[in-house]
Design an enzyme around this catalytic site. Structure first.
Site, PDB file in Angstrom:
ATOM      1  N   ARG A  25      70.320  86.139  57.171  1.00  0.00           N
ATOM      2  CA  ARG A  25      69.256  85.154  57.079  1.00  0.00           C
ATOM      3  C   ARG A  25      68.758  85.114  55.632  1.00  0.00           C
ATOM      4  O   ARG A  25      68.710  86.152  54.973  1.00  0.00           O
ATOM      5  CB  ARG A  25      68.115  85.503  58.026  1.00  0.00           C
ATOM      6  N   ASN A 166      68.593  79.603  33.147  1.00  0.00           N
ATOM      7  CA  ASN A 166      68.682  80.915  33.777  1.00  0.00           C
ATOM      8  C   ASN A 166      67.263  81.331  34.143  1.00  0.00           C
ATOM      9  O   ASN A 166      66.385  81.321  33.281  1.00  0.00           O
ATOM     10  CB  ASN A 166      69.268  81.953  32.818  1.00  0.00           C
ATOM     11  N   ALA A 173      68.307  85.653  32.165  1.00  0.00           N
ATOM     12  CA  ALA A 173      67.240  85.174  31.281  1.00  0.00           C
ATOM     13  C   ALA A 173      66.698  86.343  30.465  1.00  0.00           C
ATOM     14  O   ALA A 173      66.092  87.255  31.016  1.00  0.00           O
ATOM     15  CB  ALA A 173      66.129  84.529  32.100  1.00  0.00           C
ATOM     16  N   SER A 174      66.931  86.325  29.161  1.00  0.00           N
ATOM     17  CA  SER A 174      66.470  87.450  28.353  1.00  0.00           C
ATOM     18  C   SER A 174      65.023  87.267  27.909  1.00  0.00           C
ATOM     19  O   SER A 174      64.348  88.218  27.554  1.00  0.00           O
ATOM     20  CB  SER A 174      67.379  87.657  27.138  1.00  0.00           C
ATOM     21  N   HIS A 179      62.249  78.387  29.968  1.00  0.00           N
ATOM     22  CA  HIS A 179      63.109  77.702  29.007  1.00  0.00           C
ATOM     23  C   HIS A 179      64.450  77.335  29.621  1.00  0.00           C
ATOM     24  O   HIS A 179      64.895  77.942  30.583  1.00  0.00           O
ATOM     25  CB  HIS A 179      63.334  78.560  27.760  1.00  0.00           C
ATOM     26  N   GLN A 181      68.589  76.014  28.325  1.00  0.00           N
ATOM     27  CA  GLN A 181      69.472  76.121  27.160  1.00  0.00           C
ATOM     28  C   GLN A 181      70.439  74.950  27.143  1.00  0.00           C
ATOM     29  O   GLN A 181      70.768  74.375  28.187  1.00  0.00           O
ATOM     30  CB  GLN A 181      70.267  77.423  27.197  1.00  0.00           C
ATOM     31  N   CYS A 209      84.270  56.311  44.367  1.00  0.00           N
ATOM     32  CA  CYS A 209      83.838  57.567  43.754  1.00  0.00           C
ATOM     33  C   CYS A 209      83.709  58.641  44.824  1.00  0.00           C
ATOM     34  O   CYS A 209      83.056  58.451  45.842  1.00  0.00           O
ATOM     35  CB  CYS A 209      82.494  57.348  43.043  1.00  0.00           C
ATOM     36  N   GLU A 320      86.051  89.169  44.424  1.00  0.00           N
ATOM     37  CA  GLU A 320      85.779  87.916  43.722  1.00  0.00           C
ATOM     38  C   GLU A 320      86.410  87.919  42.330  1.00  0.00           C
ATOM     39  O   GLU A 320      87.036  86.949  41.928  1.00  0.00           O
ATOM     40  CB  GLU A 320      84.264  87.685  43.596  1.00  0.00           C
TER      41      GLU A 320
END
Ligand code: ZN
Ligand code: ZN
Ligand code: ZN
Length: 345
Positions: A25, A166, A173-174, A179, A181, A209, A320
């Site tokens: 869930r 991010n 995200a640093s 913000h 990018q 399309c 993966e």
């Protein structure tokens, strides 16, 4: 024992195992809120403009109007609403002289990372993420995406402009200040070019399309999350990420350059509603989003821009990484049902 499902992406040759049998869930993923350390000075907050390179674009409020400007002559403008600055550690950097432009790809397997890498400061308010943003402010952000895309895409050495976001440390995200990018690059990256090739094929086979076709089908499916006058939001059939969703404009267009003011506002509203739903449902999870669009005139009939949102709720591990296949433990149908409930009508 019944089988899990193998599903293939609408366009890409990408398969995912949808774990229907041991489905989790969405709320299972909710982690306790992490106290973000109110530590060092934030270089993106107002007052600290001198800590960043000069802005290549900023929006200012002037006499009740929004005007577009940039930093010049070593000065840093104050009282901005949105600010685009060059990344201090750019992945792609502008060509030093025009000769460079012709010599970007030195061989089939070697080139120079020529382009632009910008940070778009979304708001003067440190925490004003799209999920909680004031709609006019989010409208400025969408406007800034369009403005930066317009400027960067006219450069001769730019073939693609990736606009992305991010959110949260685990999603890369640093800086915690809200913000986005923007990376402008000298070629079209793999996922986009595969989407383009597949949609071109669909066009030549069916004369329409593929994304318009997807919109038609998904807006009647159990994967639909939200629909309004201008946009459809749904969990894609072969979602790779738990709680993944895509936002597609109903109006066919290959990119965002021709959005009307009305459509930009509708995009802001749709983006906010979906991200707020995700935030409320899974306790502000880390996520990434990316705009997919085409700058190639030939593709204007068969390519259709969209935003893909990838919540960061699982870890890509051995399977993966070694196969390019994915296992998703939340069915897109469950994700959509829960997000529908979390988004106020
Ligand atoms: Zn800040
Ligand atoms: Zn379309
Ligand atoms: Zn896409």
């Amino acid at each position: 024992m019944p089988y899990n499902e193998l599903r293939k992406d609408y366009l890409l040759d990408r398969w995912v195992v949808i774990a229907t049998e041991r489905s989790r869930r969405p709320t299972d993923f909710a982690k306790p809120q992490q106290e973000s350390p109110k530590n060092a000075t934030c270089p993106l907050c107002p007052g600290n403009e001198h800590m960043t390179p000069p802005a290549v674009m900023l929006y200012l409020k002037s006499n009740g109007k929004i005007i577009k400007d940039k930093d010049a002559d070593g000065l840093r403008r104050k009282n901005w609403l949105v600010r685009a600055i060059p990344n201090l550690y750019p992945a792609f950097a502008p060509p030093k002289d025009p000769a460079d432009q012709e010599q970007i790809m030195k061989s089939e397997s070697f080139g120079c990372a020529v382009g632009h890498h910008e940070v778009l400061v979304e708001s003067p308010n440190h925490d004003e993420d799209p999920a909680d943003a004031e709609l006019p402010q989010l409208g400025h952000l969408i406007n800034a995406y369009v403005d930066r895309l317009r400027e960067l895409s006219t450069k001769t050495y730019v073939q693609y402009v990736q606009i992305f976001r991010n959110h949260g440390k685990e999603a890369g995200a640093s800086l915690s200040h809200a913000h986005s990018q923007i990376i402008a690059m000298p070629f079209v990256p793999r996922i986009i070019s595969e989407e383009m090739a597949a949609s071109k094929n669909f066009w030549s086979e069916h004369g329409k399309c593929v994304f318009c076709d997807i919109i038609e089908k998904e807006s009647k499916s159990s994967r639909l999350i939200l629909e309004n006058q201008h946009f459809v939001v749904f969990a894609p059939y072969a979602s790779v990420h738990p709680m993944e969703f895509w936002i597609l404009p109903k109006k066919h267009d290959a990119n965002i350059l021709n959005l009307t003011q009305n459509e930009m506002e509708a995009f802001a509203t749709t983006l906010k509603a979906s991200l707020k739903g995700l935030k409320d449902l899974v306790n502000d999870p880390p996520y990434n989003y990316g705009l997919h669009l085409s700058l190639n005139r030939d593709s204007s009939e068969y390519y259709h821009w969209h935003l893909e949102v990838y919540p960061q709720l699982s870890i890509w591990a051995g399977f993966e990484k070694s196969t390019g296949m994915y296992i998703n433990t939340v069915t897109p149908e469950t994700a959509a049902a829960e997000l529908r409930k979390a988004i106020p009508a």
